[in-house]
Design a protein around this motif. Structure first.
Motif, mmCIF file in Angstrom:
data_model
loop_
_atom_site.group_PDB
_atom_site.id
_atom_site.type_symbol
_atom_site.label_atom_id
_atom_site.label_comp_id
_atom_site.label_asym_id
_atom_site.label_seq_id
_atom_site.Cartn_x
_atom_site.Cartn_y
_atom_site.Cartn_z
ATOM 1 N N TYR A 1 -57.851 -76.550 15.062
ATOM 2 C CA TYR A 1 -58.574 -75.567 15.866
ATOM 3 C C TYR A 1 -60.015 -75.393 15.386
ATOM 4 O O TYR A 1 -60.803 -74.744 16.059
ATOM 5 N N SER A 2 -60.340 -75.923 14.230
ATOM 6 C CA SER A 2 -61.694 -75.811 13.687
ATOM 7 C C SER A 2 -62.112 -77.190 13.205
ATOM 8 O O SER A 2 -61.819 -77.595 12.076
ATOM 9 N N ARG A 3 -62.807 -77.930 14.072
ATOM 10 C CA ARG A 3 -63.097 -79.332 13.777
ATOM 11 C C ARG A 3 -64.487 -79.548 13.198
ATOM 12 O O ARG A 3 -64.726 -80.536 12.527
ATOM 13 N N ARG A 4 -65.417 -78.661 13.457
ATOM 14 C CA ARG A 4 -66.803 -78.867 13.041
ATOM 15 C C ARG A 4 -67.096 -78.044 11.790
ATOM 16 O O ARG A 4 -66.856 -76.829 11.761
ATOM 17 N N HIS A 5 -67.646 -78.705 10.754
ATOM 18 C CA HIS A 5 -67.951 -78.021 9.495
ATOM 19 C C HIS A 5 -69.312 -78.509 8.987
ATOM 20 O O HIS A 5 -69.456 -79.683 8.637
ATOM 21 N N ASP A 6 -70.284 -77.594 8.988
ATOM 22 C CA ASP A 6 -71.659 -77.950 8.621
ATOM 23 C C ASP A 6 -72.121 -77.120 7.438
ATOM 24 O O ASP A 6 -71.983 -75.884 7.436
ATOM 25 N N ALA A 7 -72.677 -77.792 6.449
ATOM 26 C CA ALA A 7 -73.295 -77.086 5.328
ATOM 27 C C ALA A 7 -74.735 -76.735 5.692
ATOM 28 O O ALA A 7 -75.335 -77.327 6.600
ATOM 29 N N LYS A 8 -75.318 -75.774 4.969
ATOM 30 C CA LYS A 8 -76.673 -75.320 5.260
ATOM 31 C C LYS A 8 -77.714 -76.315 4.721
ATOM 32 O O LYS A 8 -77.491 -76.972 3.715
ATOM 33 N N ARG A 9 -78.846 -76.376 5.372
ATOM 34 C CA ARG A 9 -79.929 -77.221 4.892
ATOM 35 C C ARG A 9 -80.696 -76.509 3.793
ATOM 36 O O ARG A 9 -80.624 -75.285 3.641
ATOM 37 N N GLY A 10 -81.437 -77.281 3.012
ATOM 38 C CA GLY A 10 -82.233 -76.709 1.938
ATOM 39 C C GLY A 10 -83.476 -76.022 2.484
ATOM 40 O O GLY A 10 -83.987 -76.364 3.555
ATOM 41 N N GLN A 11 -83.978 -75.069 1.720
ATOM 42 C CA GLN A 11 -85.185 -74.355 2.126
ATOM 43 C C GLN A 11 -86.404 -75.240 1.889
ATOM 44 O O GLN A 11 -86.439 -76.046 0.957
ATOM 45 N N HIS A 12 -87.413 -75.088 2.745
ATOM 46 C CA HIS A 12 -88.630 -75.867 2.573
ATOM 47 C C HIS A 12 -89.396 -75.371 1.346
ATOM 48 O O HIS A 12 -89.301 -74.207 0.949
ATOM 49 N N GLY A 13 -90.174 -76.298 0.758
ATOM 50 C CA GLY A 13 -91.032 -75.917 -0.352
ATOM 51 C C GLY A 13 -92.155 -75.000 0.121
ATOM 52 O O GLY A 13 -92.483 -74.949 1.319
ATOM 53 N N MET A 14 -92.750 -74.258 -0.812
ATOM 54 C CA MET A 14 -93.818 -73.314 -0.478
ATOM 55 C C MET A 14 -94.957 -73.442 -1.486
ATOM 56 O O MET A 14 -94.831 -74.125 -2.510
ATOM 57 N N GLY A 15 -96.051 -72.777 -1.167
ATOM 58 C CA GLY A 15 -97.189 -72.786 -2.080
ATOM 59 C C GLY A 15 -96.918 -71.981 -3.335
ATOM 60 O O GLY A 15 -95.833 -71.417 -3.511
ATOM 61 N N SER A 16 -97.892 -71.948 -4.222
ATOM 62 C CA SER A 16 -97.779 -71.243 -5.509
ATOM 63 C C SER A 16 -96.663 -71.819 -6.374
ATOM 64 O O SER A 16 -95.929 -71.098 -7.057
ATOM 65 N N ASP A 17 -96.485 -73.130 -6.279
ATOM 66 C CA ASP A 17 -95.484 -73.844 -7.093
ATOM 67 C C ASP A 17 -94.059 -73.371 -6.833
ATOM 68 O O ASP A 17 -93.200 -73.424 -7.716
ATOM 69 N N MET A 18 -93.765 -72.897 -5.633
ATOM 70 C CA MET A 18 -92.419 -72.403 -5.335
ATOM 71 C C MET A 18 -91.582 -73.496 -4.657
ATOM 72 O O MET A 18 -91.975 -74.037 -3.619
ATOM 73 N N PHE A 19 -90.476 -73.798 -5.307
ATOM 74 C CA PHE A 19 -89.562 -74.799 -4.778
ATOM 75 C C PHE A 19 -88.555 -74.122 -3.838
ATOM 76 O O PHE A 19 -88.195 -72.958 -4.024
ATOM 77 N N GLY A 20 -88.076 -74.881 -2.855
ATOM 78 C CA GLY A 20 -87.103 -74.339 -1.911
ATOM 79 C C GLY A 20 -85.734 -74.134 -2.558
ATOM 80 O O GLY A 20 -85.340 -74.863 -3.478
ATOM 81 N N VAL A 21 -84.996 -73.172 -2.059
ATOM 82 C CA VAL A 21 -83.640 -72.906 -2.546
ATOM 83 C C VAL A 21 -82.683 -73.936 -1.957
ATOM 84 O O VAL A 21 -82.795 -74.339 -0.797
ATOM 85 N N ALA A 22 -81.732 -74.373 -2.768
ATOM 86 C CA ALA A 22 -80.738 -75.332 -2.294
ATOM 87 C C ALA A 22 -79.871 -74.711 -1.210
ATOM 88 O O ALA A 22 -79.580 -73.504 -1.230
ATOM 89 N N GLY A 23 -79.442 -75.526 -0.253
ATOM 90 C CA GLY A 23 -78.555 -75.053 0.806
ATOM 91 C C GLY A 23 -77.189 -74.684 0.260
ATOM 92 O O GLY A 23 -76.729 -75.226 -0.754
#
Length: 352
Positions: free
Chosen positions: A61-83
């Motif tokens: 009954y639940s066939r589709r399973h998607d994990a979240k994408r990672g966050q984009h990088g940002m300025g001020s040396d900020m890395f994106g958060v993992a999905g």
């Protein structure tokens, strides 16, 4: 009694976040240099072997399973958060194959085993990564890598948890049709069931068990009479037996107590271990007994049979009493599995 329970699912790991191209802008720092961070990785998809599950019914009954994408990088040396990762709970013994090629990819063999079945994409590089002595102001950045996407086949060779036994026309097929997804042949003549029928009974989210309808037994089955003798050996691998009795036979000359005793004797003759297996008495077709007489009829039957174990009165046709019975079965099986894992003590309420 092994049956194949299968389901098909589509899974997608998360894409990696894109890298960022940015330059530091601060007061009194006219040329601050690159400060674009990397994107975060995409979420992984894991499969974990859960000993509390024994069917794949939830994945039908639940066939589709998607994990979240990672966050984009940002300025001020900020890395994106993992999905965020996702974990799919599956029964122990599940074989995970490629749905298109049929190739077996993974197998969950031990309780608690956790496998990554789809890897999240790595994050892209920000322009901070490209800074060098000869490239002081890089504008390069890279996109995130895509996560793995797969079409999978889940296959589980399951053993029936509960076996139904009783005389022909005791209502076993009607019961399994009422409480599960099985659709056995049902008719008003003996030996309608010519082969075992398997049904998955679902009592709640991630709460299910497997029940097998065995062809009716007759006196002499242990020596080969009738059809049921061919399947008595299958009952040896179940955790619980439900002994179905027609409490209101059409023929007045038929004694339900004598029939019930005959079945018990056949079990004992065939295999003493099978005879000692946990067994509940299910008195079916209560709808054929006047409501005012039901309680006295059940008490009289139990007394004449000399039964001391659990007793349930139901009507498989009208489904009266079926839900309490299935919930009690699940509670019993769950306690059994937990006791085998050493997590809780066995529930004494269900001991004969």
């Amino acid at each position: 009694m092994k049956f194949v329970d299968e389901a098909f699912i589509d899974i997608s790991a998360g894409d990696g976040g894109n890298g960022c191209a940015s330059f530091r802008h601060e007061k009194y720092k006219e040329f601050g240099g690159p400060d674009g961070g990397d994107g975060g990785r995409g979420g992984h998809v894991f499969a974990v072997a859960d000993p509390n599950l024994n069917t794949l019914v939830d994945y039908r009954y639940s066939r589709r399973h998607d994990a979240k994408r990672g966050q984009h990088g940002m300025g001020s040396d900020m890395f994106g958060v993992a999905g965020e990762d996702i974990t799919l709970k599956m029964p122990v013994g599940t074989i995970i194959s490629d749905a298109e090629t049929g190739e077996a990819l993974y197998e969950l063999l031990t309780p608690g085993e956790k496998l990554m079945i789809a890897k999240g994409g790595d994050g892209g590089f920000g322009n901070l990564r490209f800074k060098s002595s000869i490239n002081r102001a890089p504008r390069q950045k890279t996109p995130g890598w895509p996560g793995e996407r797969k079409k999978l086949k889940l296959e589980l060779k399951v053993l029936a948890d509960v076996g139904l036994l009783g005389m022909p026309n005791a209502g076993k097929s009607t019961f399994i049709a009422a409480v599960s997804n099985a659709r056995p042949k049902i008719a008003d003549y003996p030996f309608t069931t010519l082969h075992p029928n398997l049904g998955v009974v679902r009592v709640g989210p991630e709460q299910s068990f497997v029940v097998a309808d065995i062809p009716g037994l007759i006196e002499g089955a242990s020596e080969g009479a009738g059809l049921g003798h061919q399947f008595l050996r299958h009952l040896q691998r179940t955790r619980l037996l439900l002994h179905f009795v027609d409490i209101a036979p059409f023929d007045d000359d038929v004694d339900p107590v004598a029939q019930a005793k005959a079945i018990v004797q056949e079990l004992k003759k065939y295999d003493e271990t099978l005879y000692e297996k946990p067994r509940w008495l299910v008195l079916n077709k209560l709808d054929m007994v006047p409501e005012a007489e039901r309680e006295s009829t059940v008490k009289s039957f139990v007394k004449r049979l000399g039964w001391r174990g659990p007793v349930y009165g139901i009507s498989a046709l009208t489904r009266e009493g079926c839900e309490p019975l299935t919930r009690a079965i699940y509670t019993y099986l769950h306690a059994q599995r937990q006791a085998e894992l050493g997590e809780v003590e066995r529930d004494p309420r269900f001991d004969d």
